[in-house]
Motif scaffolding. Structure first.
Motif, PDB file in Angstrom:
ATOM      1  N   ASN A 121      -3.318   5.124   3.107  1.00  0.00           N
ATOM      2  CA  ASN A 121      -2.128   4.360   2.705  1.00  0.00           C
ATOM      3  C   ASN A 121      -0.821   5.117   2.928  1.00  0.00           C
ATOM      4  O   ASN A 121       0.246   4.538   2.866  1.00  0.00           O
ATOM      5  N   GLU A 179       4.973   4.117   9.966  1.00  0.00           N
ATOM      6  CA  GLU A 179       5.174   4.306   8.528  1.00  0.00           C
ATOM      7  C   GLU A 179       6.428   5.129   8.277  1.00  0.00           C
ATOM      8  O   GLU A 179       7.147   4.913   7.299  1.00  0.00           O
ATOM      9  N   TYR A 202      -1.471   9.226  -3.061  1.00  0.00           N
ATOM     10  CA  TYR A 202      -1.350   9.353  -1.611  1.00  0.00           C
ATOM     11  C   TYR A 202      -2.732   9.557  -1.018  1.00  0.00           C
ATOM     12  O   TYR A 202      -3.502  10.387  -1.486  1.00  0.00           O
ATOM     13  N   ASP A 210       0.813  -1.216   0.000  1.00  0.00           N
ATOM     14  CA  ASP A 210       0.000   0.000   0.000  1.00  0.00           C
ATOM     15  C   ASP A 210       0.846   1.267   0.000  1.00  0.00           C
ATOM     16  O   ASP A 210       0.465   2.288  -0.544  1.00  0.00           O
ATOM     17  N   MET A 211       1.999   1.163   0.663  1.00  0.00           N
ATOM     18  CA  MET A 211       2.832   2.356   0.787  1.00  0.00           C
ATOM     19  C   MET A 211       3.469   2.755  -0.533  1.00  0.00           C
ATOM     20  O   MET A 211       4.123   3.775  -0.647  1.00  0.00           O
ATOM     21  N   PHE A 212       3.306   1.875  -1.556  1.00  0.00           N
ATOM     22  CA  PHE A 212       3.841   2.224  -2.870  1.00  0.00           C
ATOM     23  C   PHE A 212       2.713   2.465  -3.876  1.00  0.00           C
ATOM     24  O   PHE A 212       2.904   2.346  -5.078  1.00  0.00           O
ATOM     25  N   ALA A 213       1.533   2.832  -3.338  1.00  0.00           N
ATOM     26  CA  ALA A 213       0.410   3.127  -4.218  1.00  0.00           C
ATOM     27  C   ALA A 213       0.681   4.427  -4.959  1.00  0.00           C
ATOM     28  O   ALA A 213       1.416   5.288  -4.484  1.00  0.00           O
ATOM     29  N   SER A 252       1.053   6.701   1.069  1.00  0.00           N
ATOM     30  CA  SER A 252       1.990   6.186   0.060  1.00  0.00           C
ATOM     31  C   SER A 252       3.234   7.059  -0.056  1.00  0.00           C
ATOM     32  O   SER A 252       3.166   8.280   0.018  1.00  0.00           O
TER      33      SER A 252
END
Lengths: 250, 278
Positions: B57, B248, B53, B47-50, B59
């Motif tokens: 997430n 995060e 933003y 999700d953090m690379f969606a 991102s």
């Protein structure tokens, strides 16, 4: 007419008067040796002959150096063309960190020869001329820095020959080399005499007697004596020359 | 008695101190890296690379892309100016030239200034005076000024390390200044210049203070020179600052750390290559 005439030539490093009123005639296809103690001005004069002294800050000159009758210090003289005509070999072997082939081809390429076949021909001719072709012919792609010191110096001579100079200036070309490499370079200098006018600066008087036709003895920025090598070493006219060649000072 | 003397001998004490120093250094490094990895890796999710933003997430992909854009633009501006300045200082300027002294003093001063001062300058000059607002452009220009001294110095040092006898040889063959510089000097100096450029990349990637008030901290991807964004470092700073996304922030720290390690590794590799080339 002589190939190179040095007339009333003076050179200064800022206020220091390094060369005093030098007059000298250098004949075509002769080997002239400059001898004298360190700091006597022999290298300074050599560097003046292809204007390498232009690169030295604080260096100024007056007088004339005539190459085939034309003063090389005239405003309309192109320094790069001059240095193509008067090549130079330095004290320490200084090949470029590139292949043997590219080292030799650097000069011709500088002067816009880019044809592959023509370059191949020049590289072979120059390496043969510098008596190193047989040692490196199978390995022209090898980095020149990986050769021995004596080989590197002959590569540097070949590199200088590649631009087909008329005069070759050699600034103590064997001072960083072992005796075997030195004798190779000395016999090479003898062979080169057929085609080139050579001026060699040396610390080694035996070298001067072995290779040169004429010798100039320098002391404190002056030419004390300039004569046939045999004459200068057997019957020096000046007391100071005699003292130097018999090892009494310097 | 004799064993006591051995333990307390001067030699022995010095050797222990040296080992202890090395241990502390490695220990601190491994502790920091280990701590960040242990805290961060479990929270690294896809999700953090969606692409977009959102507050769910958080991102970091927009921040990664903004970082890449900022680094690329900064180098495009700073590298030519810095490298040519270095060339001027070493190859063209005469010794004792007043202008050269001025450039040297300026670069030295610039490299010693805390980055927040660049940030303040960037904000007052680019953001307000020139009206760029918080934008990629303002951030790029500020970062470029910041890394300029680094590039100038490394270029200068690389050029000065090139043996003068090579220049003489080239001039002696009738080559001009330009040919000598580009065909003989530059190839030898290249690894040194490159390692300076790579160090600048590291500097920009790790920078927050100078960018906070110039690039701004918008969470979306920048969509142009005049739009705000945030680099990875800023992203991490903002996440931990807001207090809601500390975990995060650690995950972002992991990615940032890997990038910086890679950059330093590349720089070391290049400078080793330079030393071997001599």
């Amino acid at each position: 007419m002589s190939k190179l005439s040095i007339r009333n030539f003076n050179l200064y490093y800022d206020d220091f008067h390094a060369l005093k009123d030098i007059n000298m005639e250098i004949g075509e296809k002769e080997i002239t040796a400059f001898i004298g103690p360190s700091g006597c001005g022999k290298s300074s004069l050599l560097k003046s002959l292809n204007r390498m002294n232009d690169l030295v800050e604080g260096c100024s000159i007056n007088g004339e150096v005539l190459l085939d009758g034309k003063n090389i210090y005239d405003k309309d003289v192109d320094v790069n063309t001059l240095r193509k005509r008067i090549g130079m070999v330095f004290q320490k072997p200084n090949p470029f960190p590139m292949s043997i082939y590219d080292n030799i081809a650097y000069g011709p390429r500088t002067h816009n020869i880019n044809n592959k076949a023509r370059l191949d021909e020049i590289v072979e001719k120059s390496l043969r001329g510098a008596a190193i072709w047989d040692e490196v012919k199978d390995d022209l792609k090898k980095n020149a820095l990986r050769l021995s010191g004596g080989q590197q110096q002959r590569i540097c001579i070949a590199r200088a020959l590649a631009v087909e100079p008329e005069i070759l200036l050699m600034d103590e070309p064997t001072s960083a080399l072992d005796p075997i490499s030195t004798s190779k370079i000395e016999s090479l200098v003898q062979e080169l005499k057929d085609k080139y006018t050579i001026i060699i600066v040396t610390h080694n008087m035996q070298q001067a007697t072995r290779v040169s036709d004429k010798t100039a003895f320098f002391l404190s920025g002056e030419v004390i004596e300039f004569n046939d090598t045999d004459t200068l070493f057997s019957i020096p006219k000046d007391k100071r020359t005699e003292d130097y060649i018999t090892g009494r000072f310097g | 008695m004799s064993s006591l003397r051995r333990i307390f001998s001067f030699d022995h004490i010095i050797r222990s101190l040296i080992k202890l120093s090395a241990l502390i250094t490695f220990g601190a490094l491994f502790f920091i890296v280990g701590y960040i990895f242990i805290r961060g890796i479990p929270h690294l999710t896809l999700d953090m690379f969606a692409l977009e933003y959102t507050t769910e997430n958080v991102s970091m992909l927009p921040a990664i892309i903004t970082t890449l854009m900022l680094v690329a633009l900064t180098l495009v501006i700073a590298t030519p100016i810095g490298v040519f300045t270095g060339f001027y200082l070493v190859e063209y300027a005469k010794k004792g030239n007043k202008f050269v002294d001025l450039i040297r003093i300026t670069t030295e001063t610039l490299s010693g200034i805390p980055s927040i001062v660049y940030g303040l300058f960037g904000m007052l000059f680019f953001v307000y005076r020139l009206g760029f607002s918080y934008s990629l452009l303002a951030g790029t220009l500020t970062a470029a000024i910041m890394v300029l001294p680094l590039i100038i110095r490394s270029t200068e040092e690389a050029l000065m390390a090139v043996d003068d006898s090579l220049r003489e040889a080239s001039f002696g063959l009738g080559a001009g200044k330009l040919r000598t510089i580009f065909r003989v000097v530059l190839p030898v100096a290249m690894p040194g210049i490159l390692s300076g450029v790579i160090l600048s990349i590291g500097r920009v990637v790790g920078e927050t203070a100078a960018l906070m008030y110039t690039l701004g901290t918008a969470a979306k991807m920048t969509d142009g020179l005049f739009s705000s964004g945030r680099t990875l470092s800023l992203h991490m700073f903002v996440l931990s600052n807001e207090g809601l996304y500390v975990n995060e922030a650690y995950a972002v720290g992991v990615v940032l750390l890997l990038i910086v390690l890679a950059i330093n590794g590349l720089s070391t590799y290049l400078s080793n290559k330079l030393r071997k080339g001599e």
